[in-house]
Design a protein around this motif. Structure first.
Motif, short mmCIF file in Angstrom:
data_model
loop_
_atom_site.label_atom_id
_atom_site.label_comp_id
_atom_site.label_asym_id
_atom_site.label_seq_id
_atom_site.Cartn_x
_atom_site.Cartn_y
_atom_site.Cartn_z
N ALA A 47 126.35 118.58 12.96
CA ALA A 47 125.90 117.49 12.08
C ALA A 47 125.00 118.03 10.97
O ALA A 47 125.10 117.60 9.81
CB ALA A 47 125.16 116.44 12.90
N ARG A 48 124.15 119.00 11.30
CA ARG A 48 123.28 119.59 10.28
C ARG A 48 124.10 120.37 9.26
O ARG A 48 123.82 120.35 8.06
CB ARG A 48 122.22 120.49 10.93
N LEU A 78 127.17 119.75 8.40
CA LEU A 78 127.92 118.79 7.59
C LEU A 78 127.07 118.11 6.53
O LEU A 78 127.61 117.52 5.58
CB LEU A 78 128.56 117.72 8.49
N GLU A 79 125.75 118.20 6.66
CA GLU A 79 124.87 117.63 5.64
C GLU A 79 124.90 118.45 4.35
O GLU A 79 124.50 117.97 3.30
CB GLU A 79 123.43 117.56 6.16
N HIS A 112 133.05 119.86 5.69
CA HIS A 112 133.86 118.80 6.27
C HIS A 112 134.42 119.23 7.62
O HIS A 112 134.55 120.42 7.91
CB HIS A 112 135.03 118.44 5.35
N ALA A 131 120.04 114.87 2.13
CA ALA A 131 120.99 114.96 3.24
C ALA A 131 121.88 113.73 3.31
O ALA A 131 123.10 113.84 3.50
CB ALA A 131 120.24 115.13 4.56
N HIS A 140 124.43 113.79 0.41
CA HIS A 140 125.48 114.78 0.70
C HIS A 140 126.48 114.22 1.71
O HIS A 140 127.70 114.37 1.55
CB HIS A 140 124.86 116.07 1.25
N GLN A 141 125.97 113.58 2.76
CA GLN A 141 126.86 113.03 3.79
C GLN A 141 127.75 111.94 3.20
O GLN A 141 128.96 111.92 3.45
CB GLN A 141 126.03 112.47 4.94
N GLU A 191 131.86 111.93 2.78
CA GLU A 191 132.74 110.89 3.32
C GLU A 191 133.68 110.35 2.23
O GLU A 191 134.88 110.16 2.45
CB GLU A 191 131.89 109.75 3.89
#
Length: 370
Positions: free
Chosen positions: A75-76, A78-79, A84, A343, A346-347, A351
């Protein structure tokens, strides 16, 4: 909050020993990955093995434990910008790779849309001759300038020149690694990997973050290289080499294999000549590949997935799309307008890019649909 099908698939992928074959067996027993949340441990042991069932049960109980820590690290990661995960449940999963029973998911640094372009794998010897390096660069540049994506393994020698040739042709190129994407291998190609991503390409792997490059990983890496591609071009390969493994896998996947002939006195040409005797197509000009593949483009090229309406987005995604407007904006401007953290923005942008709603490049971010 109950995890989604996609969340569970990503969790399963991190379990030691769970690959496409185990997944195929599980698929026959469940209607959805969500079903595993209700399975008793004894039944999970039958499907995941004792160690896998133990780790999954720990995560299922409180999202913690060894598996929880791995997923938190993901998860970190992917920030970060242009990071992806593409699963077999996603529309962005490459159709050609799915035909070959590819991995459950791919980690992607760069643009995941590039995986759906018509691609040609270019592979060959690490200790290539000067002529081989020149050939790899020339063919890759010509094919990339003609609209083909160039796929290889980022190794030294032929792979490196294939990627450099694609960049010189102002095209897109994909590198498949045999390790986690938090470790570029070989390290000396770190700058090349960044340049590939900057030009709209991608670095991908089926291996989780933290996984080191091991000899046993490279046949799996090679299978993805050939599986992504409508054809494989071999430039200099010994009889016992990873390049020859890639070519054999391409043939097993019912894909075209093209070969550059070499000197009969050179060990790095022996594998190429064997492939020619086995029925691979001898070529000495890039145009010959393009001509032979041209009639197949309609069969292999896939439409870019895209969200059909703003209504399909979340409220936050719709807000960001509205802020982007009709003109290209840079990240800092969007950060100021959105009032989100770095963060979180970026997420959200990741998406939207996965959904095909926006496109990003070094010049900024722009909408892809209204």
């Amino acid at each position: 909050m109950q995890p989604s099908e996609r969340d569970i698939l990503i969790a399963l992928h991190h379990l030691p020993g769970l690959g496409p074959q185990t997944w195929l067996k599980l698929e026959q027993l469940i209607q959805s990955p969500v079903d595993l949340l209700d399975w008793p441990k004894a039944k999970l042991i039958q499907g995941l093995g004792e160690n896998g069932a133990q780790l999954f049960c720990q995560w299922r109980a409180n999202r913690q434990g060894w598996l929880g820590a791995r997923l938190d690290a993901l998860a970190r990661w992917l920030e970060q910008e242009k990071r992806h995960v593409v699963t077999i449940l996603d529309d962005l999963y490459p159709p050609l790779l799915k035909e070959t029973s590819g991995p459950l998911l791919l980690y992607v640094a760069g643009d995941p849309l590039v995986l759906n372009l018509p691609q040609i794998a270019v592979v060959g010897a690490r200790k290539a001759t000067a002529a081989g390096l020149k050939t790899a660069h020339h063919f890759s540049q010509a094919l990339a300038s003609g609209g083909y994506g160039i796929t290889s393994g980022l190794a030294l020698g032929i792979d490196t020149q294939a990627h450099l040739g694609a960049l010189a042709g102002l095209g897109k190129t994909v590198a498949v690694l045999g390790c986690g994407l938090d470790k570029i291998y070989p390290a000396r190609n770190t700058a090349l990997a960044a340049e590939m991503i900057g030009q709209g390409g991608a670095i991908i792997s089926e291996f989780a973050l933290g996984v080191q490059p091991e000899p046993g990983h490279f046949p799996r890496r090679n299978r993805i290289i050939s599986g992504l591609s409508m054809a494989t071009l071999v430039i200099e390969a010994a009889l016992k080499s990873g390049s020859l493994i890639t070519a054999r896998q391409a043939l097993e996947q019912n894909r075209e294999v093209f070969v550059i002939p070499g000197s009969i006195y050179s060990e790095v040409s022996a594998g190429c000549h064997w492939l020619i005797r086995e029925g691979a197509t001898l070529v000495d000009k890039p145009e010959q590949i393009a001509e032979q593949l041209g009639s197949q483009l309609a069969l292999f090229a896939q439409p870019e997935p895209a969200v059909q309406s703003v209504a399909a987005l979340t409220a936050r995604q719709r807000k960001i799309l509205q802020l982007i407007g009709r003109e290209r904006v840079d990240f800092e401007e969007l950060l100021s307008l959105s009032s989100l953290s770095v963060a979180a923005l970026h997420q959200a942008l990741g998406e939207l890019e996965m959904l095909g709603a926006i496109a990003s490049c070094e010049q900024g971010i722009e909408r892809r649909f209204t």
